[in-house]
Scaffold this active site. Structure first.
Site, short mmCIF file in Angstrom:
data_model
loop_
_atom_site.label_atom_id
_atom_site.label_comp_id
_atom_site.label_asym_id
_atom_site.label_seq_id
_atom_site.Cartn_x
_atom_site.Cartn_y
_atom_site.Cartn_z
N GLU B 28 -3.39 2.88 -2.76
CA GLU B 28 -4.42 3.60 -2.08
C GLU B 28 -3.84 5.12 -1.65
O GLU B 28 -2.65 4.77 -0.74
CB GLU B 28 -5.23 3.10 -1.10
CG GLU B 28 -5.77 1.76 -1.60
CD GLU B 28 -6.18 0.64 -0.89
OE1 GLU B 28 -5.89 0.99 0.54
OE2 GLU B 28 -6.36 -0.33 -1.32
N GLU B 60 -7.41 -4.10 -3.15
CA GLU B 60 -5.77 -4.76 -3.19
C GLU B 60 -5.70 -5.84 -3.88
O GLU B 60 -4.69 -5.97 -4.53
CB GLU B 60 -5.68 -4.97 -1.73
CG GLU B 60 -5.55 -4.12 -0.67
CD GLU B 60 -6.62 -3.39 -0.09
OE1 GLU B 60 -7.68 -3.80 -0.32
OE2 GLU B 60 -6.82 -2.29 0.59
N PHE B 83 -1.77 -1.81 4.63
CA PHE B 83 -1.48 -2.48 6.05
C PHE B 83 -1.32 -3.90 5.65
O PHE B 83 -2.08 -4.55 4.96
CB PHE B 83 -2.67 -2.35 7.03
CG PHE B 83 -2.49 -0.99 7.60
CD1 PHE B 83 -1.87 -0.75 8.79
CD2 PHE B 83 -3.31 -0.11 6.90
CE1 PHE B 83 -1.96 0.51 9.34
CE2 PHE B 83 -3.41 1.32 7.56
CZ PHE B 83 -2.72 1.65 8.67
N ASP B 85 -2.33 -6.52 6.86
CA ASP B 85 -3.49 -7.10 7.34
C ASP B 85 -4.43 -7.31 6.11
O ASP B 85 -4.98 -8.24 5.88
CB ASP B 85 -4.29 -6.43 8.33
CG ASP B 85 -3.27 -5.72 9.65
OD1 ASP B 85 -3.50 -6.53 10.65
OD2 ASP B 85 -2.48 -5.01 9.39
N HIS B 129 -5.27 -4.11 12.03
CA HIS B 129 -4.40 -3.14 11.37
C HIS B 129 -3.01 -3.28 12.11
O HIS B 129 -2.02 -2.13 12.11
CB HIS B 129 -4.83 -1.64 11.85
CG HIS B 129 -5.80 -1.23 10.49
ND1 HIS B 129 -6.85 -1.81 10.18
CD2 HIS B 129 -5.63 -0.08 9.82
CE1 HIS B 129 -7.29 -0.98 9.03
NE2 HIS B 129 -6.62 -0.20 8.97
#
Lengths: 322, 325
Positions: B28, B60, B83, B85, B129
């Site tokens: 991204e 993702e 990230f 996460d 995050h």
């Protein structure tokens, strides 16, 4: 279609059929481990899809993947050795039915995660696009998998990046034990909404499937981006071998079984006229002999030795991690 | 040449894309004018084109899965999971697909994929995050997990990661991006599974990784003022793990404190403590001590976040306690 290609198409469909019927019988006798998922009556889809592919083209398969393997050119003996989890199997016995793969044939693996394959097939399509080698990549996707987020993400990525990819939906109308609430055609409609051509085809009609695959493959090879095909078919047996399908209306099942067998339909088609009964008998005999030989070899073959537990992990762990 | 971790990663991507045209970058915003959130991919699209520096939708599972599939078929993708996460939305493609390819396909498959991802607290970005999550990744058999603590290591380890034929997850701590140090010019590779002795000492071993290696070094520096000679070991890669280096240092000092920003339960700190007890019990003069984050999510509130992460004071206190045992 040339007589050679017709013979190939028949041979592959019939091999899948006989291979799996023998598998079922052996499995029922407790001679094969794990789960197996039978592809009966869907054979025309895999064969039409892969007939014009080369080893440089890719497929990502599903848990119901034996037919895809055979159609993509995997050797019967090596497959059987793998399905019986023997040392000399395609994956040294570590994959088995649900994870069988053959990189040399562009067969990127069956997949025990429903919806796991399409992102991987998108990656293979990205390789083809990046290298500009004219290869294409196909993901086989069940009607159950069509509801997974990974499938939607792959459809979208394929459109955004204009990947040479084919979404081959096999709508056998049952997601495991549950009848699909979606009308036929809804899956193609969804795929089309992402911005790619999408067709609904009778999956029992080899010739219709072959024509649709030709259009999709040509589009992909020529840089025209992805295509979706919803092949409507019937799941002859249960979700896995041993599932008696008590949840299905038995009259409806019998009726569907009778009308959805692609093999007699193929042979009765005027376009298959070049395939004489003598030729068919010759092919059948060769198939049965190959399968018999495969099982003989498989049952005489060695199990993997205990040290194989540790091989082919990306990291060679030692000491306390063994 | 002195440069930041951010610059070292950017330079490595330039060098490796230059060297091998099979290396592609996808993720991204990677082809945006700013080169992503921290400018990591700055300059790549102009130099290598948008067919090799690929902006993706926010997707993702497809990014990571397609990177795996592309690796399986001949490219060497460097995917960005912005990230760590976001592992939550693409874990299947790592856990069940990429991590298993070589094993379940009987050694046929080669999967040279790198997943670069941002880890860690310290910038007020809150529960979704700021996590560490590397213990979760290191718990997956075969997945290589890399955690550089300085710019030179970032360059050496990322070069190795891109040239490695296996999947590597490259964890970049967001609070370290601007940290500068001397970085070797030209080609520079560091092997995986080789810890770095950041500070030599004989009284106690402090083990760290990523940002906690930096914190451990600061603590050692403060401790030296008090006459304590702490040895600091930076693990550099969590899987494979340099068990020998930990045990060798323990043999020298007899005492170990592990500093890990992960939540304590099933953390790398637990793993190191387990290793030391299992393999180095006779060498211990005091119980091994763990300094970790608490077993809570990461708070967004700056004052609570400051309490959350391990800091120099907590490391010094743990060292004192261990020495006083």
């Amino acid at each position: 279609m040339s007589p050679e290609k017709l013979a190939d198409a028949y041979r592959l469909m019939k091999t899948i059929r006989e291979f799996e019927e023998r598998m079922r019988s052996e499995y029922q006798q407790g001679k094969l481990p794990g789960f197996i998922h039978i592809y009966r009556n869907q054979e025309a889809i895999a064969v039409a899809a892969c007939l014009d592919m080369t080893n440089e083209d890719y497929i990502a398969s599903t848990h119901r993947g034996h037919g895809h393997c055979i159609a993509k050119g995997c050797e019967i003996e090596a497959m059987l050795l793998e399905l019986a989890c023997k040392e000399d199997g395609l994956c040294n016995g570590k994959g088995g039915s649900m994870h069988i793969a053959d990189m040399s044939k562009g067969m990127l693996g069956a997949n025990a995660i429903v919806g796991g394959g399409p992102p991987i097939a998108a990656g293979a399509a990205l390789t083809a696009k990046t290298l500009g080698n004219g290869a294409i990549s196909m993901a086989f996707i069940g009607d159950g998998a069509s509801d997974q987020g990974t499938v939607a993400e792959s459809l979208n990525l394929a459109v955004v990046l204009q990947l040479p990819m084919i979404f081959m939906y096999e709508n056998n109308r049952y997601a495991e034990f549950t009848k699909s609430p979606k009308p036929d055609g809804r899956i193609a409609e969804r795929a089309g909404a992402f911005g790619m051509p999408a067709e609904v085809i009778d999956g029992s009609d080899f010739f219709a499937m072959y024509d649709a695959c030709q259009r999709a493959i040509t589009r992909g090879r020529e840089g025209g981006g992805p295509t979706a095909i919803e092949a409507v078919c019937n799941r002859y047996y249960g979700h896995f071998e041993g599932d008696a399908q008590a949840y299905r209306d038995q009259d409806e099942l019998a009726q569907e079984r009778a009308v959805s067998d692609p093999i007699p339909r193929f042979l009765a088609d005027p376009r298959a006229a070049a395939l004489t009964p003598e030729k068919v008998a010759e092919i059948d005999a060769a198939i049965m002999a190959e399968i018999d030989r495969g099982f003989d070899v498989t049952y005489a073959a060695a199990d993997p030795t205990p040290d194989k537990l540790y091989t082919d992990v990306y990291i060679q762990y030692e000491g306390r991690l063994r | 040449m002195k440069m930041s971790i951010r610059e070292a990663i950017n330079q490595t991507l330039h060098q490796e894309m230059e060297r091998d045209e099979r290396v592609i970058v996808l993720g991204e915003d990677v082809a945006s004018d700013q080169g992503g959130v921290y400018g990591i991919t700055d300059g790549l699209p102009a130099k290598f084109g948008l067919h090799r520096v690929i902006d993706t939708p926010i997707t993702e599972s497809a990014i990571v899965g397609a990177a795996g599939g592309a690796a399986l078929t001949g490219l060497r993708p460097v995917a960005e999971l912005m990230f760590v996460d976001f592992l939550g939305v693409c874990l299947d493609q790592i856990l069940n697909q990429i991590a298993k390819f070589r094993y379940m396909f009987g050694g046929q498959a080669r999967t040279p994929v790198v997943i670069r991802t941002m880890i860690g607290a310290g910038t007020g970005t809150g529960p979704q995050h700021s996590q560490i999550l590397y213990p979760l990744l290191a718990a997956i058999p075969g997945i290589k997990v890399v955690t550089p603590a300085n710019a030179a290591d970032a360059k050496g380890l990322l070069t190795t990661a891109i040239r490695d034929d296996d999947p590597v997850i490259f964890c970049e701590h967001k609070a370290l991006y601007m940290d500068e140090c001397e970085v070797p010019e030209g080609e520079y590779l560091l092997p995986f599974g080789q810890a770095r002795t950041a500070v030599e000492g004989s009284d106690i071993t402090i083990v760290g990784m990523s940002r906690t290696a930096v914190i451990a070094e600061e603590a050692a520096s403060a401790l030296s003022q008090q006459g304590v000679n702490a040895e600091v070991l930076d693990l550099r890669t969590l899987s494979p793990l340099d068990e020998g280096a930990v045990l060798e240092s323990l043999a020298k000092t007899g005492r170990v404190v592990v500093v890990d920003e992960a939540n304590p339960y099933c953390s790398m700190a637990s793993e190191i403590a387990g290793l030391v007890v299992e393999r180095g019990f006779d060498l211990l003069d005091a119980p091994v001590k763990r300094v970790t984050s608490p077993h809570t999510p990461v708070p967004a509130t700056p004052c609570l976040e400051a309490e959350y992460v391990p800091n120099v004071e907590r490391v010094i206190a743990a060292v004192q306690e261990t020495l006083d045992y």
